[in-house]
Design an enzyme around this catalytic site. Structure first.
Site, PDB file in Angstrom:
ATOM      1  N   PRO A  45      25.518  96.682 -43.947  1.00 28.84           N
ATOM      2  CA  PRO A  45      26.982  96.786 -43.831  1.00 28.84           C
ATOM      3  C   PRO A  45      27.411  96.951 -42.380  1.00 28.84           C
ATOM      4  O   PRO A  45      26.688  97.554 -41.581  1.00 28.84           O
ATOM      5  CB  PRO A  45      27.319  98.050 -44.646  1.00 28.84           C
ATOM      6  CG  PRO A  45      26.062  98.844 -44.691  1.00 28.84           C
ATOM      7  CD  PRO A  45      24.919  97.873 -44.568  1.00 28.84           C
ATOM      8  N   ASP A  46      28.592  96.392 -42.030  1.00 27.68           N
ATOM      9  CA  ASP A  46      29.154  96.714 -40.713  1.00 27.68           C
ATOM     10  C   ASP A  46      29.887  98.049 -40.840  1.00 27.68           C
ATOM     11  O   ASP A  46      29.759  98.752 -41.853  1.00 27.68           O
ATOM     12  CB  ASP A  46      30.031  95.569 -40.183  1.00 27.68           C
ATOM     13  CG  ASP A  46      31.256  95.305 -41.044  1.00 27.68           C
ATOM     14  OD1 ASP A  46      31.542  96.104 -41.953  1.00 27.68           O
ATOM     15  OD2 ASP A  46      31.941  94.295 -40.811  1.00 27.68           O
ATOM     16  N   PHE A  47      30.645  98.432 -39.818  1.00 30.87           N
ATOM     17  CA  PHE A  47      31.351  99.719 -39.889  1.00 30.87           C
ATOM     18  C   PHE A  47      32.744  99.578 -40.503  1.00 30.87           C
ATOM     19  O   PHE A  47      33.111 100.304 -41.407  1.00 30.87           O
ATOM     20  CB  PHE A  47      31.500 100.327 -38.486  1.00 30.87           C
ATOM     21  CG  PHE A  47      30.326 101.165 -38.034  1.00 30.87           C
ATOM     22  CD1 PHE A  47      29.254 101.401 -38.869  1.00 30.87           C
ATOM     23  CD2 PHE A  47      30.319 101.734 -36.766  1.00 30.87           C
ATOM     24  CE1 PHE A  47      28.175 102.174 -38.461  1.00 30.87           C
ATOM     25  CE2 PHE A  47      29.249 102.519 -36.334  1.00 30.87           C
ATOM     26  CZ  PHE A  47      28.179 102.727 -37.178  1.00 30.87           C
ATOM     27  N   ARG A  48      33.528  98.627 -39.961  1.00 29.07           N
ATOM     28  CA  ARG A  48      34.973  98.709 -40.177  1.00 29.07           C
ATOM     29  C   ARG A  48      35.537  97.697 -41.183  1.00 29.07           C
ATOM     30  O   ARG A  48      36.744  97.666 -41.390  1.00 29.07           O
ATOM     31  CB  ARG A  48      35.709  98.584 -38.830  1.00 29.07           C
ATOM     32  CG  ARG A  48      35.411  99.760 -37.921  1.00 29.07           C
ATOM     33  CD  ARG A  48      36.044  99.661 -36.558  1.00 29.07           C
ATOM     34  NE  ARG A  48      35.651 100.811 -35.751  1.00 29.07           N
ATOM     35  CZ  ARG A  48      34.506 100.921 -35.096  1.00 29.07           C
ATOM     36  NH1 ARG A  48      33.625  99.933 -35.119  1.00 29.07           N
ATOM     37  NH2 ARG A  48      34.230 102.012 -34.408  1.00 29.07           N
ATOM     38  N   ASN A 118      24.240  96.180 -31.820  1.00 27.45           N
ATOM     39  CA  ASN A 118      23.478  96.449 -33.040  1.00 27.45           C
ATOM     40  C   ASN A 118      22.235  97.268 -32.758  1.00 27.45           C
ATOM     41  O   ASN A 118      21.619  97.164 -31.697  1.00 27.45           O
ATOM     42  CB  ASN A 118      23.122  95.131 -33.736  1.00 27.45           C
ATOM     43  CG  ASN A 118      24.368  94.462 -34.271  1.00 27.45           C
ATOM     44  OD1 ASN A 118      25.425  95.068 -34.287  1.00 27.45           O
ATOM     45  ND2 ASN A 118      24.241  93.215 -34.691  1.00 27.45           N
ATOM     46  N   ASP A 120      19.765  97.303 -35.128  1.00 27.84           N
ATOM     47  CA  ASP A 120      18.869  96.890 -36.214  1.00 27.84           C
ATOM     48  C   ASP A 120      17.647  96.089 -35.764  1.00 27.84           C
ATOM     49  O   ASP A 120      16.816  95.722 -36.593  1.00 27.84           O
ATOM     50  CB  ASP A 120      19.658  96.089 -37.258  1.00 27.84           C
ATOM     51  CG  ASP A 120      20.341  94.839 -36.674  1.00 27.84           C
ATOM     52  OD1 ASP A 120      19.905  94.346 -35.628  1.00 27.84           O
ATOM     53  OD2 ASP A 120      21.311  94.363 -37.298  1.00 27.84           O
ATOM     54  N   HIS A 137      23.736 100.116 -27.694  1.00 24.22           N
ATOM     55  CA  HIS A 137      23.800 101.367 -28.452  1.00 24.22           C
ATOM     56  C   HIS A 137      22.413 101.815 -28.921  1.00 24.22           C
ATOM     57  O   HIS A 137      22.295 102.493 -29.938  1.00 24.22           O
ATOM     58  CB  HIS A 137      24.763 101.212 -29.642  1.00 24.22           C
ATOM     59  CG  HIS A 137      26.181 100.980 -29.199  1.00 24.22           C
ATOM     60  ND1 HIS A 137      27.163 100.507 -30.017  1.00 24.22           N
ATOM     61  CD2 HIS A 137      26.784 101.169 -27.987  1.00 24.22           C
ATOM     62  CE1 HIS A 137      28.299 100.405 -29.346  1.00 24.22           C
ATOM     63  NE2 HIS A 137      28.101 100.793 -28.106  1.00 24.22           N
TER      64      HIS A 137
HETATM   65  P1  CNA Z   1      32.660  96.693 -36.751  1.00 24.18           P
HETATM   66  O1  CNA Z   1      33.697  97.492 -36.073  1.00 24.18           O
HETATM   67  O2  CNA Z   1      32.265  97.088 -38.119  1.00 24.18           O
HETATM   68  O3  CNA Z   1      33.199  95.173 -36.757  1.00 24.18           O
HETATM   69  C1  CNA Z   1      32.460  94.168 -37.386  1.00 24.18           C
HETATM   70  C2  CNA Z   1      33.241  92.866 -37.232  1.00 24.18           C
HETATM   71  O4  CNA Z   1      32.421  91.829 -37.729  1.00 24.18           O
HETATM   72  C3  CNA Z   1      34.552  92.820 -38.022  1.00 24.18           C
HETATM   73  O5  CNA Z   1      35.601  92.430 -37.153  1.00 24.18           O
HETATM   74  C4  CNA Z   1      34.308  91.763 -39.094  1.00 24.18           C
HETATM   75  O6  CNA Z   1      35.421  90.931 -39.289  1.00 24.18           O
HETATM   76  C5  CNA Z   1      33.185  90.957 -38.519  1.00 24.18           C
HETATM   77  N1  CNA Z   1      32.274  90.394 -39.518  1.00 24.18           N
HETATM   78  C6  CNA Z   1      31.687  91.001 -40.568  1.00 24.18           C
HETATM   79  N2  CNA Z   1      30.871  90.143 -41.218  1.00 24.18           N
HETATM   80  C7  CNA Z   1      30.959  88.966 -40.552  1.00 24.18           C
HETATM   81  C8  CNA Z   1      30.363  87.682 -40.712  1.00 24.18           C
HETATM   82  N3  CNA Z   1      29.486  87.426 -41.701  1.00 24.18           N
HETATM   83  N4  CNA Z   1      30.684  86.709 -39.845  1.00 24.18           N
HETATM   84  C9  CNA Z   1      31.581  86.924 -38.841  1.00 24.18           C
HETATM   85  N5  CNA Z   1      32.177  88.113 -38.633  1.00 24.18           N
HETATM   86  C10 CNA Z   1      31.855  89.125 -39.472  1.00 24.18           C
HETATM   87  O7  CNA Z   1      31.309  96.618 -35.887  1.00 24.18           O
HETATM   88  P2  CNA Z   1      31.117  96.555 -34.300  1.00 24.18           P
HETATM   89  O8  CNA Z   1      29.768  96.028 -34.075  1.00 24.18           O
HETATM   90  O9  CNA Z   1      32.264  95.914 -33.628  1.00 24.18           O
HETATM   91  O10 CNA Z   1      31.169  98.094 -33.903  1.00 24.18           O
HETATM   92  C11 CNA Z   1      30.214  98.647 -33.080  1.00 24.18           C
HETATM   93  C12 CNA Z   1      29.285  99.624 -33.801  1.00 24.18           C
HETATM   94  C13 CNA Z   1      28.767  99.118 -35.109  1.00 24.18           C
HETATM   95  C14 CNA Z   1      28.064  99.825 -32.985  1.00 24.18           C
HETATM   96  O11 CNA Z   1      28.048 101.127 -32.525  1.00 24.18           O
HETATM   97  C15 CNA Z   1      26.854  99.557 -33.893  1.00 24.18           C
HETATM   98  O12 CNA Z   1      25.792 100.402 -33.636  1.00 24.18           O
HETATM   99  C16 CNA Z   1      27.396  99.719 -35.245  1.00 24.18           C
HETATM  100  N6  CNA Z   1      26.671  99.117 -36.371  1.00 24.18           N
HETATM  101  C17 CNA Z   1      25.554  98.363 -36.195  1.00 24.18           C
HETATM  102  C18 CNA Z   1      24.922  97.810 -37.297  1.00 24.18           C
HETATM  103  C19 CNA Z   1      23.680  96.971 -37.099  1.00 24.18           C
HETATM  104  O13 CNA Z   1      22.907  97.244 -36.194  1.00 24.18           O
HETATM  105  N7  CNA Z   1      23.490  95.937 -37.914  1.00 24.18           N
HETATM  106  C20 CNA Z   1      25.421  98.026 -38.584  1.00 24.18           C
HETATM  107  C21 CNA Z   1      26.575  98.816 -38.723  1.00 24.18           C
HETATM  108  C22 CNA Z   1      27.193  99.352 -37.604  1.00 24.18           C
END
Ligand code: CNA
Length: 290
Positions: A45-48, A118, A120, A137
């Site tokens: 999952p993403d965050f927001r 990320n 991950d 990060h």
């Molecule tokens: P966020 O704020 O959750 O934003 C994610 C963005 O990605 C949103 O604008 C979505 O619209 C977009 N999105 C989601 N899925 C897709 C897709 N399939 N294709 C295109 N766009 C998509 O996350 P950010 O990365 O901006 O925020 C930074 C945080 C999130 C960092 O501190 C990370 O460590 C943290 N994070 C990382 C992971 C990971 O490592 N995979 C997971 C969750 C959070």
């Protein structure tokens, strides 16, 4: 880390996907700025987003989900993080078509740097060279004792993380367990993955690279990020105003003026761009998405 938004004026005559393809063809020093959205197709999952981690934590009754990644709160009660850490553990040896696209940019000699937010480690799975990746990060690759700074391989924490228990430092463990009267602080001898929490500094490598990289950059592509977290979000205003900027994201980013907004799932956009560039992506899903 803290939060900031930024904005710039759009360049003229750069509006379309065809312009994007031309810019990628011509570019020699691309900064790719990535976020959690590039790994959501792997089930992380993403965050927001609507179904992101923050929404899931609110459903669990955590009113401010950023607390879970706050250093001061971790030091007071590490269990708050370890209750949910299993939800953000890196996946196995998998990667996405979008990660393959970044690898292809590197193979074509066009990738100056991938600044990833990320944690991950999927960039490594895809074979993007380590010297091209700045993990702004941090990551789960290593973990550090909060008392004696002893560092361990991050994988050693995974069993405890999956059981939602607190992993302890092999050197401080005995002392902590002897402490019947709980005289030690809550984080005594606790191992914390080397991911950057709110109120923590970014890795030194970020500061040393970004200054020179923004000078060399001739194209910036932001992918799968909401650009809500500084200082990474500031990269888009650090590059000179004459450098074109492309957004590949599912949702628009209202506070930032990109020259081209390619809104959609980033794996689909990566496949489309690759086709137009005449590139084959080394990924099993490349032909099926086509
Ligand atoms: P966020 O704020 O959750 O934003 C994610 C963005 O990605 C949103 O604008 C979505 O619209 C977009 N999105 C989601 N899925 C897709 C897709 N399939 N294709 C295109 N766009 C998509 O996350 P950010 O990365 O901006 O925020 C930074 C945080 C999130 C960092 O501190 C990370 O460590 C943290 N994070 C990382 C992971 C990971 O490592 N995979 C997971 C969750 C959070």
């Amino acid at each position: 880390i803290n939060r900031v938004l930024s904005s710039r004026d759009k360049l003229q005559d750069i509006n379309t996907i065809e312009d994007t393809v031309r810019l990628i063809r011509e570019a020699k020093n691309i900064i790719v700025l990535t976020g959690a959205g590039i790994s959501t197709s792997l089930g992380i999952p993403d965050f927001r987003s609507d179904k992101g981690l923050y929404a899931q934590l609110q459903e669990l009754g955590i009113s401010d989900p950023t607390d879970v990644f706050d250093l001061e709160i971790f030091q007071d009660d590490p269990q708050i993080f370890y209750n949910i850490a299993h939800m953000v553990l890196p996946p196995g040896d998998v990667y996405t078509p979008l990660h393959s696209f970044i690898k292809k940019l590197s193979e074509e000699g066009k990738l100056l740097r991938n600044y990833t937010q990320n944690i991950d480690l999927v960039e490594s799975n895809a074979g993007i060279p380590d010297d091209k990746v700045i993990r702004c990060h941090g990551s789960f690759a290593t973990a550090t004792c909060q008392s004696c700074d002893f560092q361990v391989d991050g994988h050693e924490l995974y069993p405890a993380i999956r059981e939602k228990s607190i992993p302890l430092c092999p050197h401080c463990k005995d002392e902590r367990e002897k402490d019947d009267d709980a005289l030690f602080p809550a984080s005594f001898g606790v191992l914390k993955p080397d991911i950057v929490f709110f109120h923590e500094s970014l890795p030194k490598r970020f500061d040393t690279s970004i200054v020179e990289d923004v000078k060399k950059c001739d194209l910036l592509i932001a992918i799968g990020t909401s650009l809500q977290v500084a200082p990474v979000s500031k990269i888009v205003v650090q590059v000179p105003a004459s450098v074109p900027q492309i957004l590949i994201n599912r949702d628009p980013i209202l506070d930032c003026e990109f020259d081209v907004n390619l809104l959609g799932l980033c794996d689909d956009v990566a496949v489309l761009l690759s086709e137009k560039l005449g590139w084959t992506l080394n990924h099993e899903k490349f032909n099926s998405i086509k």
